[in-house]
Write a protein that holds these residues in place. Structure first.
Motif, PDB file in Angstrom:
ATOM      1  N   LYS A 192       0.834  -1.204   0.000  1.00  0.00           N
ATOM      2  CA  LYS A 192       0.000   0.000   0.000  1.00  0.00           C
ATOM      3  C   LYS A 192       0.870   1.255   0.000  1.00  0.00           C
ATOM      4  CE  LYS A 192      -3.893  -2.263   1.944  1.00  0.00           C
ATOM      5  NZ  LYS A 192      -5.198  -2.211   2.343  1.00  0.00           N
ATOM      6  N   GLY A 193       2.042   1.147  -0.601  1.00  0.00           N
ATOM      7  CA  GLY A 193       2.975   2.254  -0.616  1.00  0.00           C
ATOM      8  C   GLY A 193       2.596   3.345  -1.601  1.00  0.00           C
ATOM      9  N   PRO A 194       3.235   4.504  -1.505  1.00  0.00           N
ATOM     10  CA  PRO A 194       2.886   5.665  -2.321  1.00  0.00           C
ATOM     11  C   PRO A 194       3.240   5.529  -3.804  1.00  0.00           C
ATOM     12  CG  PRO A 194       4.812   6.135  -0.983  1.00  0.00           C
ATOM     13  CD  PRO A 194       4.291   4.800  -0.538  1.00  0.00           C
ATOM     14  N   LEU A 195       4.114   4.605  -4.175  1.00  0.00           N
ATOM     15  CA  LEU A 195       4.494   4.480  -5.585  1.00  0.00           C
ATOM     16  C   LEU A 195       3.497   3.670  -6.404  1.00  0.00           C
ATOM     17  CD1 LEU A 195       8.359   3.952  -5.574  1.00  0.00           C
ATOM     18  CD2 LEU A 195       7.075   5.892  -6.446  1.00  0.00           C
ATOM     19  N   ARG A 196       2.745   2.788  -5.784  1.00  0.00           N
ATOM     20  CA  ARG A 196       1.844   1.897  -6.521  1.00  0.00           C
ATOM     21  C   ARG A 196       0.856   2.673  -7.390  1.00  0.00           C
ATOM     22  NH1 ARG A 196       2.545  -3.336  -5.188  1.00  0.00           N
ATOM     23  NH2 ARG A 196       0.563  -4.043  -6.011  1.00  0.00           N
ATOM     24  N   ARG A 197       0.440   3.850  -6.951  1.00  0.00           N
ATOM     25  CA  ARG A 197      -0.567   4.609  -7.695  1.00  0.00           C
ATOM     26  C   ARG A 197      -0.055   5.104  -9.051  1.00  0.00           C
ATOM     27  NH1 ARG A 197      -0.046  10.394  -6.973  1.00  0.00           N
ATOM     28  NH2 ARG A 197       1.689  10.794  -5.564  1.00  0.00           N
ATOM     29  N   PHE A 198       1.252   5.132  -9.255  1.00  0.00           N
ATOM     30  CA  PHE A 198       1.815   5.598 -10.517  1.00  0.00           C
ATOM     31  C   PHE A 198       1.755   4.541 -11.616  1.00  0.00           C
ATOM     32  CE2 PHE A 198       4.251   8.542  -7.724  1.00  0.00           C
ATOM     33  CZ  PHE A 198       3.795   9.726  -8.281  1.00  0.00           C
ATOM     34  N   PHE A 199       1.479   3.276 -11.253  1.00  0.00           N
ATOM     35  CA  PHE A 199       1.621   2.181 -12.217  1.00  0.00           C
ATOM     36  C   PHE A 199       0.336   1.386 -12.363  1.00  0.00           C
ATOM     37  CE2 PHE A 199       5.736   3.049 -10.316  1.00  0.00           C
ATOM     38  CZ  PHE A 199       6.480   3.336 -11.445  1.00  0.00           C
ATOM     39  N   LEU A 200      -0.025   1.091 -13.610  1.00  0.00           N
ATOM     40  CA  LEU A 200      -1.190   0.245 -13.861  1.00  0.00           C
ATOM     41  C   LEU A 200      -0.926  -1.194 -13.436  1.00  0.00           C
ATOM     42  CD1 LEU A 200      -2.266   1.588 -17.355  1.00  0.00           C
ATOM     43  CD2 LEU A 200      -3.412   1.935 -15.178  1.00  0.00           C
ATOM     44  N   ALA A 201       0.310  -1.637 -13.516  1.00  0.00           N
ATOM     45  CA  ALA A 201       0.680  -2.995 -13.119  1.00  0.00           C
ATOM     46  C   ALA A 201       1.832  -2.912 -12.111  1.00  0.00           C
ATOM     47  CB  ALA A 201       1.086  -3.812 -14.341  1.00  0.00           C
ATOM     48  N   LEU A 223      11.745  -1.510  -7.136  1.00  0.00           N
ATOM     49  CA  LEU A 223      12.391  -0.310  -6.625  1.00  0.00           C
ATOM     50  C   LEU A 223      13.866  -0.622  -6.433  1.00  0.00           C
ATOM     51  CD1 LEU A 223      11.767   2.565  -5.637  1.00  0.00           C
ATOM     52  CD2 LEU A 223      11.393   1.619  -3.384  1.00  0.00           C
ATOM     53  N   CYS A 224      14.731   0.249  -6.917  1.00  0.00           N
ATOM     54  CA  CYS A 224      16.172   0.089  -6.719  1.00  0.00           C
ATOM     55  C   CYS A 224      16.570   0.959  -5.534  1.00  0.00           C
ATOM     56  CB  CYS A 224      16.944   0.507  -7.969  1.00  0.00           C
ATOM     57  SG  CYS A 224      18.735   0.395  -7.760  1.00  0.00           S
ATOM     58  N   CYS A 225      16.938   0.298  -4.455  1.00  0.00           N
ATOM     59  CA  CYS A 225      17.292   0.985  -3.217  1.00  0.00           C
ATOM     60  C   CYS A 225      18.809   1.098  -3.104  1.00  0.00           C
ATOM     61  CB  CYS A 225      16.758   0.204  -2.016  1.00  0.00           C
ATOM     62  SG  CYS A 225      14.979  -0.002  -2.058  1.00  0.00           S
ATOM     63  N   PRO A 226      19.314   2.185  -2.539  1.00  0.00           N
ATOM     64  CA  PRO A 226      20.760   2.328  -2.395  1.00  0.00           C
ATOM     65  C   PRO A 226      21.331   1.328  -1.391  1.00  0.00           C
ATOM     66  CG  PRO A 226      19.627   4.166  -1.359  1.00  0.00           C
ATOM     67  CD  PRO A 226      18.584   3.327  -2.030  1.00  0.00           C
ATOM     68  N   GLY A 227      22.535   0.893  -1.662  1.00  0.00           N
ATOM     69  CA  GLY A 227      23.327   0.069  -0.745  1.00  0.00           C
ATOM     70  C   GLY A 227      22.620  -1.040  -0.008  1.00  0.00           C
ATOM     71  N   ASN A 228      22.195  -0.775   1.226  1.00  0.00           N
ATOM     72  CA  ASN A 228      21.679  -1.814   2.107  1.00  0.00           C
ATOM     73  C   ASN A 228      20.242  -2.226   1.816  1.00  0.00           C
ATOM     74  OD1 ASN A 228      20.207   0.351   3.002  1.00  0.00           O
ATOM     75  ND2 ASN A 228      21.055   0.380   5.071  1.00  0.00           N
ATOM     76  N   GLY A 229      19.582  -1.629   0.859  1.00  0.00           N
ATOM     77  CA  GLY A 229      18.248  -2.052   0.490  1.00  0.00           C
ATOM     78  C   GLY A 229      17.115  -1.282   1.125  1.00  0.00           C
ATOM     79  N   THR A 230      17.422  -0.292   1.952  1.00  0.00           N
ATOM     80  CA  THR A 230      16.337   0.509   2.521  1.00  0.00           C
ATOM     81  C   THR A 230      16.192   1.785   1.712  1.00  0.00           C
ATOM     82  OG1 THR A 230      17.826   1.638   4.055  1.00  0.00           O
ATOM     83  CG2 THR A 230      16.744  -0.356   4.856  1.00  0.00           C
ATOM     84  N   CYS A 231      14.980   2.121   1.391  1.00  0.00           N
ATOM     85  CA  CYS A 231      14.752   3.399   0.720  1.00  0.00           C
ATOM     86  C   CYS A 231      13.346   3.880   1.022  1.00  0.00           C
ATOM     87  CB  CYS A 231      15.026   3.336  -0.776  1.00  0.00           C
ATOM     88  SG  CYS A 231      14.322   2.006  -1.688  1.00  0.00           S
ATOM     89  N   ASP A 232      13.158   5.136   0.810  1.00  0.00           N
ATOM     90  CA  ASP A 232      11.927   5.812   1.149  1.00  0.00           C
ATOM     91  C   ASP A 232      11.071   5.946  -0.107  1.00  0.00           C
ATOM     92  OD1 ASP A 232       9.911   7.493   1.968  1.00  0.00           O
ATOM     93  OD2 ASP A 232      11.253   9.081   2.670  1.00  0.00           O
ATOM     94  N   GLU A 233      10.016   5.115  -0.219  1.00  0.00           N
ATOM     95  CA  GLU A 233       9.143   5.183  -1.386  1.00  0.00           C
ATOM     96  C   GLU A 233       8.528   6.566  -1.546  1.00  0.00           C
ATOM     97  OE1 GLU A 233       6.134   2.392  -2.387  1.00  0.00           O
ATOM     98  OE2 GLU A 233       7.438   0.681  -2.028  1.00  0.00           O
ATOM     99  N   ALA A 234       8.205   7.208  -0.456  1.00  0.00           N
ATOM    100  CA  ALA A 234       7.593   8.539  -0.532  1.00  0.00           C
ATOM    101  C   ALA A 234       8.542   9.530  -1.190  1.00  0.00           C
ATOM    102  CB  ALA A 234       7.193   9.019   0.861  1.00  0.00           C
TER     103      ALA A 234
END
Length: 160
Positions: free
Chosen positions: A110-119, A125-136
């Motif tokens: 239910k993250g903020p990026l899902r609304r941008f994509f039909l599928a 998502l490509c996250c820097p280094g350790n794999g944590t990133c801020d979807e918002a």
């Protein structure tokens, strides 16, 4: 919408031409045409990252005054832009070469990026280094949701 179709003739014999009896430039017409072609067995790829169709609308009025033809708006839901489009010679990057400086992960349910994509299930998502990133933060970069374009890009999306 789709502004150009490229295909090899002949059209499938199973195509029901009576379902394509509408004018061009009616809102949603291209989506319905793509849906009907897919229903008849044609496969689709969206090479918009590699092939750029440029055209001009030379009349004062571009669209007809009809309601949308694709009221369900899911006719082309699974046709995402492709990095490795079938039938195109490609001397550029492969999808697998993106996100070499980070780590890939699925979009949050239910993250903020899902609304941008039909599928959204076909987007990583490509996250820097350790794999944590801020979807918002990525979502605030704009409607294209910061698409990864170079292997070293991070905090961006990859369409699979």
């Amino acid at each position: 919408s789709w502004d150009a179709f490229v295909f090899r003739a002949p059209l499938p014999q199973t195509l029901d031409l009576s379902r394509l009896g509408f004018l061009m430039n009616v809102n949603g017409a291209e989506n319905v045409a793509a849906y009907e072609l897919a229903r008849a067995g044609m496969q689709f790829w969206n090479p918009c990252l590699k092939v750029h169709a440029i055209h001009w609308h030379c009349s004062d009025k571009m669209h007809h005054d009809y309601s949308r033809l694709d009221k369900r708006r899911d006719h082309t839901k699974t046709i995402m832009p492709c990095w490795e489009c079938q039938g195109l010679r490609d001397d550029g990057l492969r999808n697998s070469e993106l996100c070499t400086s980070g780590s890939r992960r699925a979009l949050i349910e239910k993250g903020p990026l899902r609304r941008f994509f039909l599928a959204p299930d076909r987007v990583a998502l490509c996250c820097p280094g350790n794999g944590t990133c801020d979807e918002a933060l990525v979502a605030r970069k704009g409607e294209d949701a910061a698409m990864c374009k170079q292997p070293s890009d991070t905090s961006c999306t990859i369409w699979t």
